[in-house]
Design a protein around this motif. Structure first.
Motif, PDB file in Angstrom:
ATOM      1  N   ALA A  35      19.311 -30.185  27.750  1.00 56.28           N
ATOM      2  CA  ALA A  35      17.860 -30.093  27.938  1.00 56.28           C
ATOM      3  C   ALA A  35      17.372 -28.657  27.845  1.00 56.28           C
ATOM      4  O   ALA A  35      16.239 -28.406  27.432  1.00 56.28           O
ATOM      5  CB  ALA A  35      17.472 -30.701  29.282  1.00 56.28           C
ATOM      6  N   ALA A  36      18.230 -27.707  28.241  1.00 54.67           N
ATOM      7  CA  ALA A  36      17.832 -26.297  28.268  1.00 54.67           C
ATOM      8  C   ALA A  36      18.901 -25.455  27.581  1.00 54.67           C
ATOM      9  O   ALA A  36      19.815 -24.942  28.245  1.00 54.67           O
ATOM     10  CB  ALA A  36      17.623 -25.832  29.701  1.00 54.67           C
ATOM     11  N   PRO A  37      18.828 -25.298  26.256  1.00 48.29           N
ATOM     12  CA  PRO A  37      19.821 -24.481  25.547  1.00 48.29           C
ATOM     13  C   PRO A  37      19.923 -23.070  26.094  1.00 48.29           C
ATOM     14  O   PRO A  37      21.011 -22.483  26.096  1.00 48.29           O
ATOM     15  CB  PRO A  37      19.306 -24.484  24.106  1.00 48.29           C
ATOM     16  N   ALA A  38      18.815 -22.517  26.578  1.00 46.24           N
ATOM     17  CA  ALA A  38      18.844 -21.153  27.115  1.00 46.24           C
ATOM     18  C   ALA A  38      19.748 -21.060  28.333  1.00 46.24           C
ATOM     19  O   ALA A  38      20.494 -20.090  28.497  1.00 46.24           O
ATOM     20  CB  ALA A  38      17.422 -20.699  27.470  1.00 46.24           C
ATOM     21  N   ASP A  39      19.698 -22.069  29.207  1.00 44.41           N
ATOM     22  CA  ASP A  39      20.550 -22.054  30.403  1.00 44.41           C
ATOM     23  C   ASP A  39      22.019 -22.140  30.023  1.00 44.41           C
ATOM     24  O   ASP A  39      22.868 -21.447  30.608  1.00 44.41           O
ATOM     25  CB  ASP A  39      20.178 -23.218  31.326  1.00 44.41           C
ATOM     26  N   LEU A  40      22.327 -22.994  29.046  1.00 43.83           N
ATOM     27  CA  LEU A  40      23.716 -23.107  28.596  1.00 43.83           C
ATOM     28  C   LEU A  40      24.175 -21.784  27.991  1.00 43.83           C
ATOM     29  O   LEU A  40      25.290 -21.323  28.261  1.00 43.83           O
ATOM     30  CB  LEU A  40      23.837 -24.229  27.572  1.00 43.83           C
ATOM     31  N   ALA A  41      23.318 -21.164  27.199  1.00 43.33           N
ATOM     32  CA  ALA A  41      23.674 -19.883  26.585  1.00 43.33           C
ATOM     33  C   ALA A  41      23.934 -18.815  27.638  1.00 43.33           C
ATOM     34  O   ALA A  41      24.868 -18.011  27.503  1.00 43.33           O
ATOM     35  CB  ALA A  41      22.558 -19.436  25.646  1.00 43.33           C
ATOM     36  N   ARG A  42      23.115 -18.792  28.679  1.00 41.40           N
ATOM     37  CA  ARG A  42      23.337 -17.807  29.747  1.00 41.40           C
ATOM     38  C   ARG A  42      24.679 -18.039  30.430  1.00 41.40           C
ATOM     39  O   ARG A  42      25.379 -17.083  30.798  1.00 41.40           O
ATOM     40  CB  ARG A  42      22.204 -17.879  30.763  1.00 41.40           C
ATOM     41  N   SER A  43      25.059 -19.291  30.623  1.00 41.12           N
ATOM     42  CA  SER A  43      26.357 -19.563  31.245  1.00 41.12           C
ATOM     43  C   SER A  43      27.491 -19.123  30.327  1.00 41.12           C
ATOM     44  O   SER A  43      28.508 -18.595  30.799  1.00 41.12           O
ATOM     45  CB  SER A  43      26.490 -21.055  31.585  1.00 41.12           C
ATOM     46  N   TYR A  44      27.321 -19.299  29.027  1.00 41.33           N
ATOM     47  CA  TYR A  44      28.318 -18.804  28.078  1.00 41.33           C
ATOM     48  C   TYR A  44      28.449 -17.282  28.184  1.00 41.33           C
ATOM     49  O   TYR A  44      29.563 -16.743  28.204  1.00 41.33           O
ATOM     50  CB  TYR A  44      27.917 -19.164  26.649  1.00 41.33           C
ATOM     51  N   GLU A  45      27.324 -16.609  28.238  1.00 43.01           N
ATOM     52  CA  GLU A  45      27.358 -15.150  28.320  1.00 43.01           C
ATOM     53  C   GLU A  45      28.024 -14.696  29.614  1.00 43.01           C
ATOM     54  O   GLU A  45      28.830 -13.757  29.611  1.00 43.01           O
ATOM     55  CB  GLU A  45      25.934 -14.584  28.223  1.00 43.01           C
ATOM     56  N   ARG A  46      27.729 -15.378  30.722  1.00 48.96           N
ATOM     57  CA  ARG A  46      28.366 -15.037  32.005  1.00 48.96           C
ATOM     58  C   ARG A  46      29.877 -15.230  31.944  1.00 48.96           C
ATOM     59  O   ARG A  46      30.632 -14.489  32.572  1.00 48.96           O
ATOM     60  CB  ARG A  46      27.788 -15.891  33.135  1.00 48.96           C
ATOM     61  N   GLY A  47      30.303 -16.223  31.187  1.00 54.72           N
ATOM     62  CA  GLY A  47      31.732 -16.503  31.094  1.00 54.72           C
ATOM     63  C   GLY A  47      32.492 -15.537  30.207  1.00 54.72           C
ATOM     64  O   GLY A  47      33.723 -15.550  30.194  1.00 54.72           O
ATOM     65  N   GLY A  48      31.768 -14.725  29.450  1.00 55.69           N
ATOM     66  CA  GLY A  48      32.432 -13.740  28.599  1.00 55.69           C
ATOM     67  C   GLY A  48      32.436 -14.068  27.126  1.00 55.69           C
ATOM     68  O   GLY A  48      33.210 -13.476  26.358  1.00 55.69           O
ATOM     69  N   ALA A  49      31.571 -14.985  26.694  1.00 58.09           N
ATOM     70  CA  ALA A  49      31.478 -15.280  25.265  1.00 58.09           C
ATOM     71  C   ALA A  49      31.101 -14.013  24.501  1.00 58.09           C
ATOM     72  O   ALA A  49      30.303 -13.210  24.966  1.00 58.09           O
ATOM     73  CB  ALA A  49      30.444 -16.368  25.015  1.00 58.09           C
ATOM     74  N   ALA A  50      31.676 -13.859  23.315  1.00 58.93           N
ATOM     75  CA  ALA A  50      31.354 -12.712  22.462  1.00 58.93           C
ATOM     76  C   ALA A  50      30.144 -12.990  21.589  1.00 58.93           C
ATOM     77  O   ALA A  50      29.358 -12.088  21.285  1.00 58.93           O
ATOM     78  CB  ALA A  50      32.549 -12.359  21.578  1.00 58.93           C
ATOM     79  N   VAL A  51      30.019 -14.233  21.162  1.00 60.30           N
ATOM     80  CA  VAL A  51      28.939 -14.681  20.284  1.00 60.30           C
ATOM     81  C   VAL A  51      28.566 -16.094  20.712  1.00 60.30           C
ATOM     82  O   VAL A  51      29.425 -16.854  21.165  1.00 60.30           O
ATOM     83  CB  VAL A  51      29.392 -14.677  18.800  1.00 60.30           C
ATOM     84  N   ILE A  52      27.301 -16.446  20.551  1.00 60.99           N
ATOM     85  CA  ILE A  52      26.873 -17.823  20.801  1.00 60.99           C
ATOM     86  C   ILE A  52      26.450 -18.440  19.483  1.00 60.99           C
ATOM     87  O   ILE A  52      25.634 -17.880  18.742  1.00 60.99           O
ATOM     88  CB  ILE A  52      25.743 -17.896  21.831  1.00 60.99           C
ATOM     89  N   SER A  53      27.028 -19.584  19.175  1.00 60.55           N
ATOM     90  CA  SER A  53      26.698 -20.337  17.975  1.00 60.55           C
ATOM     91  C   SER A  53      25.683 -21.417  18.331  1.00 60.55           C
ATOM     92  O   SER A  53      25.856 -22.138  19.316  1.00 60.55           O
ATOM     93  CB  SER A  53      27.969 -20.978  17.405  1.00 60.55           C
TER      94      SER A  53
END
Length: 269
Positions: free
Chosen positions: A75-93
């Protein structure tokens, strides 16, 4: 007989023409020049194979797929992206293909506004319009699938991404496609262990194909990740990074899943 990839591209072209009727190529080119300069996705991904903290992770916002159907109600791609960034993702697809993957450019906009790391527009690029469009929506990286393009298109599209300050992930899944990709002298090559023509997944194919990759490119293992053990196996075969979507969107704690993936790959260094 048309392949799955062929069928997807038919829909991609139809949807593209609808967008082009609303915004011309000239207008999209102008928009692409007005956005903030692209982040350096190559720098974000390189060096993963020698990083003590493990492989870099390209974490995907992915609602559905042709092979599995619906994966997650995002429902909220932005929230998922923020969790990816917090986890240490280098890039978000971010998948923007609508018909088979349930994605949109609105998802790309939401993710770009939410995170500071590079963003990949994940779609089936068949026209230069899509590259200008990706940049206009803030993408730093685009996907070029060797199986979907001829050599002239690959060269022209790669050159255009560089002209716009972006990088391209060149995707291959056979020895012949790796040879075609390598001839471009790209900076990033991904091996997709899912055959987009049949949707079959063979994680072991990465180990067979990785030795064919040029040593001076960022090497990405795409698809086939169910858990940390799969990431560790890709690390053993020299990958710099992995691209993973399904395992993350179905995980209750995607940030922790990314940390686990990186730890598993670091353990085999």
């Amino acid at each position: 007989m048309p392949t799955v990839l062929d069928d997807i591209i038919v829909g991609v072209r139809e949807d593209l023409e609808a967008r082009r009727r609303e915004t011309s190529l000239a207008q999209m080119r102008e928009r692409a020049l007005q956005v903030t300069p692209a982040r350096d996705a190559w720098a974000a991904l390189r060096g993963g194979r020698s990083d003590a903290s493990g492989l870099r992770v390209i974490s995907e916002v992915k609602r559905s797929s042709p092979s599995k159907g619906a994966l997650a109600d995002i429902a909220a791609p932005a929230d998922l992206a923020r969790s990816y960034e917090r986890g240490g993702a280098a890039v978000i697809s971010v998948l923007t293909e609508q018909r088979r993957f349930g994605g949109s450019l609105a998802d790309l906009d939401a993710v770009r506004a939410a995170v500071d790391i590079p963003v990949l527009r994940k779609d089936f690029t068949v026209d230069e319009y899509q590259i200008h469009e990706a940049r206009a929506h803030g993408a730093d990286l685009v996907l070029l699938i060797v199986a979907a393009l001829d050599d002239a298109q690959l060269r022209d599209f790669l050159d255009l991404t560089h002209e716009l300050g972006m990088n391209a992930l060149i995707e291959a899944h056979t020895p012949e496609e790796i040879e075609r990709a390598a001839a471009l002298k790209p900076r990033i090559i991904g091996v997709n262990v899912r055959n987009l023509k049949t949707l079959e997944v063979d994680p072991s194919s990465y180990g067979r194909l990785a030795p064919l990759l040029p040593s001076d490119v960022v090497q990405i293992a795409e698809s086939g990740v169910d858990g940390p053990q799969d990431v560790a196996e890709y690390a053993r075969h020299g990958a710099d990074a992995i691209l993973v979507g399904e395992a993350l969107v179905r995980h209750g704690d995607p940030a922790q899943a990314i940390r686990d993936f990186r730890s598993a790959s670091a353990a085999v260094r």
